[in-house]
Scaffold this motif. Sequence first.
Motif, PDB file in Angstrom:
ATOM      1  N   ILE A 104       0.846  -1.174  -0.094  1.00  0.00           N
ATOM      2  CA  ILE A 104      -0.109  -0.089  -0.018  1.00  0.00           C
ATOM      3  C   ILE A 104       0.785   1.278   0.079  1.00  0.00           C
ATOM      4  N   VAL A 105       1.861   0.920   0.615  1.00  0.00           N
ATOM      5  CA  VAL A 105       2.849   2.436   0.754  1.00  0.00           C
ATOM      6  C   VAL A 105       3.550   2.485  -0.806  1.00  0.00           C
ATOM      7  N   GLU A 106       3.805   1.661  -1.694  1.00  0.00           N
ATOM      8  CA  GLU A 106       4.268   1.689  -2.962  1.00  0.00           C
ATOM      9  C   GLU A 106       3.300   2.161  -3.670  1.00  0.00           C
ATOM     10  N   ALA A 107       1.812   1.605  -3.390  1.00  0.00           N
ATOM     11  CA  ALA A 107       0.857   2.025  -4.445  1.00  0.00           C
ATOM     12  C   ALA A 107       0.185   3.428  -4.231  1.00  0.00           C
ATOM     13  N   ARG A 108       0.822   3.946  -3.038  1.00  0.00           N
ATOM     14  CA  ARG A 108       0.168   5.470  -2.964  1.00  0.00           C
ATOM     15  C   ARG A 108       0.330   6.382  -4.040  1.00  0.00           C
ATOM     16  N   GLY A 109      -0.670   7.248  -4.205  1.00  0.00           N
ATOM     17  CA  GLY A 109      -0.390   8.083  -5.422  1.00  0.00           C
ATOM     18  C   GLY A 109      -0.219   7.734  -6.548  1.00  0.00           C
ATOM     19  N   LYS A 110      -0.597   6.745  -7.072  1.00  0.00           N
ATOM     20  CA  LYS A 110      -0.495   6.035  -8.449  1.00  0.00           C
ATOM     21  C   LYS A 110      -1.734   6.404  -9.273  1.00  0.00           C
ATOM     22  N   ILE A 111      -2.781   6.621  -8.613  1.00  0.00           N
ATOM     23  CA  ILE A 111      -4.272   7.100  -9.206  1.00  0.00           C
ATOM     24  C   ILE A 111      -4.360   8.553  -9.477  1.00  0.00           C
ATOM     25  N   PRO A 112      -4.289   9.098 -10.499  1.00  0.00           N
ATOM     26  CA  PRO A 112      -4.480  10.608 -10.811  1.00  0.00           C
ATOM     27  C   PRO A 112      -5.947  11.180 -10.091  1.00  0.00           C
ATOM     28  N   GLU A 113      -5.669  12.243  -9.625  1.00  0.00           N
ATOM     29  CA  GLU A 113      -6.728  12.828  -9.096  1.00  0.00           C
ATOM     30  C   GLU A 113      -7.986  13.148  -9.958  1.00  0.00           C
ATOM     31  N   ALA A 114      -8.046  13.266 -11.132  1.00  0.00           N
ATOM     32  CA  ALA A 114      -8.782  13.390 -12.139  1.00  0.00           C
ATOM     33  C   ALA A 114      -9.784  12.086 -12.066  1.00  0.00           C
ATOM     34  N   GLU A 115      -9.004  10.854 -11.983  1.00  0.00           N
ATOM     35  CA  GLU A 115      -9.808   9.630 -12.003  1.00  0.00           C
ATOM     36  C   GLU A 115     -10.382   9.098 -10.564  1.00  0.00           C
ATOM     37  N   ARG A 116      -9.931   9.623  -9.406  1.00  0.00           N
ATOM     38  CA  ARG A 116     -10.138   8.965  -8.235  1.00  0.00           C
ATOM     39  C   ARG A 116     -11.904   8.973  -7.836  1.00  0.00           C
ATOM     40  N   SER A 117     -12.519  10.093  -8.236  1.00  0.00           N
ATOM     41  CA  SER A 117     -13.793  10.084  -7.821  1.00  0.00           C
ATOM     42  C   SER A 117     -14.561   9.058  -8.382  1.00  0.00           C
ATOM     43  N   GLN A 118     -14.359   8.759 -10.114  1.00  0.00           N
ATOM     44  CA  GLN A 118     -15.162   8.053 -10.531  1.00  0.00           C
ATOM     45  C   GLN A 118     -14.735   6.401 -10.109  1.00  0.00           C
ATOM     46  N   ILE A 119     -13.508   6.209  -9.763  1.00  0.00           N
ATOM     47  CA  ILE A 119     -13.004   4.758  -9.243  1.00  0.00           C
ATOM     48  C   ILE A 119     -13.631   4.648  -7.750  1.00  0.00           C
ATOM     49  N   ARG A 160     -16.502   6.031  -6.715  1.00  0.00           N
ATOM     50  CA  ARG A 160     -17.747   5.684  -6.864  1.00  0.00           C
ATOM     51  C   ARG A 160     -18.320   4.243  -7.230  1.00  0.00           C
ATOM     52  N   TYR A 161     -17.419   3.760  -8.151  1.00  0.00           N
ATOM     53  CA  TYR A 161     -17.682   2.389  -8.509  1.00  0.00           C
ATOM     54  C   TYR A 161     -17.533   1.401  -7.439  1.00  0.00           C
ATOM     55  N   LEU A 162     -16.277   1.546  -6.579  1.00  0.00           N
ATOM     56  CA  LEU A 162     -15.811   0.759  -5.566  1.00  0.00           C
ATOM     57  C   LEU A 162     -17.149   0.842  -4.580  1.00  0.00           C
ATOM     58  N   ASP A 186     -18.084  -6.747  -8.038  1.00  0.00           N
ATOM     59  CA  ASP A 186     -18.966  -6.369  -9.143  1.00  0.00           C
ATOM     60  C   ASP A 186     -19.296  -7.649 -10.125  1.00  0.00           C
ATOM     61  N   GLY A 187     -18.826  -8.806  -9.545  1.00  0.00           N
ATOM     62  CA  GLY A 187     -19.084 -10.197 -10.013  1.00  0.00           C
ATOM     63  C   GLY A 187     -18.123 -10.671 -10.878  1.00  0.00           C
ATOM     64  N   VAL A 188     -16.971  -9.755 -11.023  1.00  0.00           N
ATOM     65  CA  VAL A 188     -15.581 -10.180 -11.638  1.00  0.00           C
ATOM     66  C   VAL A 188     -14.385 -10.121 -10.606  1.00  0.00           C
ATOM     67  N   TRP A 189     -14.391  -8.966  -9.859  1.00  0.00           N
ATOM     68  CA  TRP A 189     -13.482  -8.699  -8.860  1.00  0.00           C
ATOM     69  C   TRP A 189     -14.397  -8.437  -7.370  1.00  0.00           C
ATOM     70  N   ASP A 212      -4.466  -3.003 -13.366  1.00  0.00           N
ATOM     71  CA  ASP A 212      -4.849  -2.378 -14.800  1.00  0.00           C
ATOM     72  C   ASP A 212      -5.863  -2.939 -15.480  1.00  0.00           C
ATOM     73  N   ALA A 213      -6.141  -4.450 -15.210  1.00  0.00           N
ATOM     74  CA  ALA A 213      -7.406  -4.833 -15.908  1.00  0.00           C
ATOM     75  C   ALA A 213      -8.628  -4.566 -15.047  1.00  0.00           C
ATOM     76  N   PHE A 214      -8.528  -4.357 -13.896  1.00  0.00           N
ATOM     77  CA  PHE A 214      -9.833  -3.574 -12.932  1.00  0.00           C
ATOM     78  C   PHE A 214     -10.131  -2.372 -13.489  1.00  0.00           C
ATOM     79  N   LEU A 215      -9.113  -1.429 -13.757  1.00  0.00           N
ATOM     80  CA  LEU A 215      -9.311  -0.325 -14.026  1.00  0.00           C
ATOM     81  C   LEU A 215      -9.928  -0.031 -15.400  1.00  0.00           C
ATOM     82  N   GLN A 216      -9.434  -0.942 -16.512  1.00  0.00           N
ATOM     83  CA  GLN A 216     -10.118  -1.263 -17.668  1.00  0.00           C
ATOM     84  C   GLN A 216     -11.354  -1.698 -17.762  1.00  0.00           C
ATOM     85  N   ARG A 217     -11.746  -2.615 -16.635  1.00  0.00           N
ATOM     86  CA  ARG A 217     -12.983  -2.964 -16.854  1.00  0.00           C
ATOM     87  C   ARG A 217     -13.955  -1.992 -16.310  1.00  0.00           C
ATOM     88  N   MET A 218     -13.611  -1.064 -15.256  1.00  0.00           N
ATOM     89  CA  MET A 218     -14.421   0.233 -15.044  1.00  0.00           C
ATOM     90  C   MET A 218     -14.675   1.087 -16.041  1.00  0.00           C
TER      91      MET A 218
END
Length: 122
Positions: A22-37, A39-41, A72-75, A94-100
Motif C-alpha cells: 500500500i505504501v508503494e501503491a500510494r499516489g498512483k491514481i491521478p486525482e482526475a480519476e479518483r472520484s469515478q473509481i 464511486r464504482y467501488l 462487481d461479479g468479476v473482482w 490495470d485490468a480492473f481499471l479497464q473493466r471500470m
Amino acid sequence: MHLQDAGNFRELGLGSDEAPSIVEARGKIPEAERSQIGRYLATGTVFAVSSGTLSDWFTGEKNIAPHHSQTDGVWHWRADLPYYVLRYGVALPDAFLQRMRDLNWKCPVLSQRELLAFVERF
C-alpha cells in the motif's frame, strides 16, 4: 471463473509477502480519476459482512469503512478500498481499471441469483 482480488495489500494482512504494498501503491491514481473509481467501488454489491469497522493504515483514524467485502461479479475488494483510492490514490490492477472504463464507471448490480452464484465460487 476465478475471482480477482483488488486492494489485497500486504500491510493490511490480506496477502502474502509478494502482494502489492500500500505504501508503494500510494499516489498512483491521478486525482482526475479518483472520484469515478471511488464511486464504482463504493457501489459494489456487498457479499460478506463482518462485525466492526476498519481503520486507516497510514494514520490510524478509526471507522473509515464497515468491515465487509464487495464485488462487481468479476473482482472483489474490501469496503475500505474506495477510501484509500479517494484519499491516497492507491493503485489498482490495470485490468480492473479497464473493466471500470469499459462499464463507463458504473458498477454492475448483481441480482440475488448472480450473488448466490458468486458466493458459491468465492
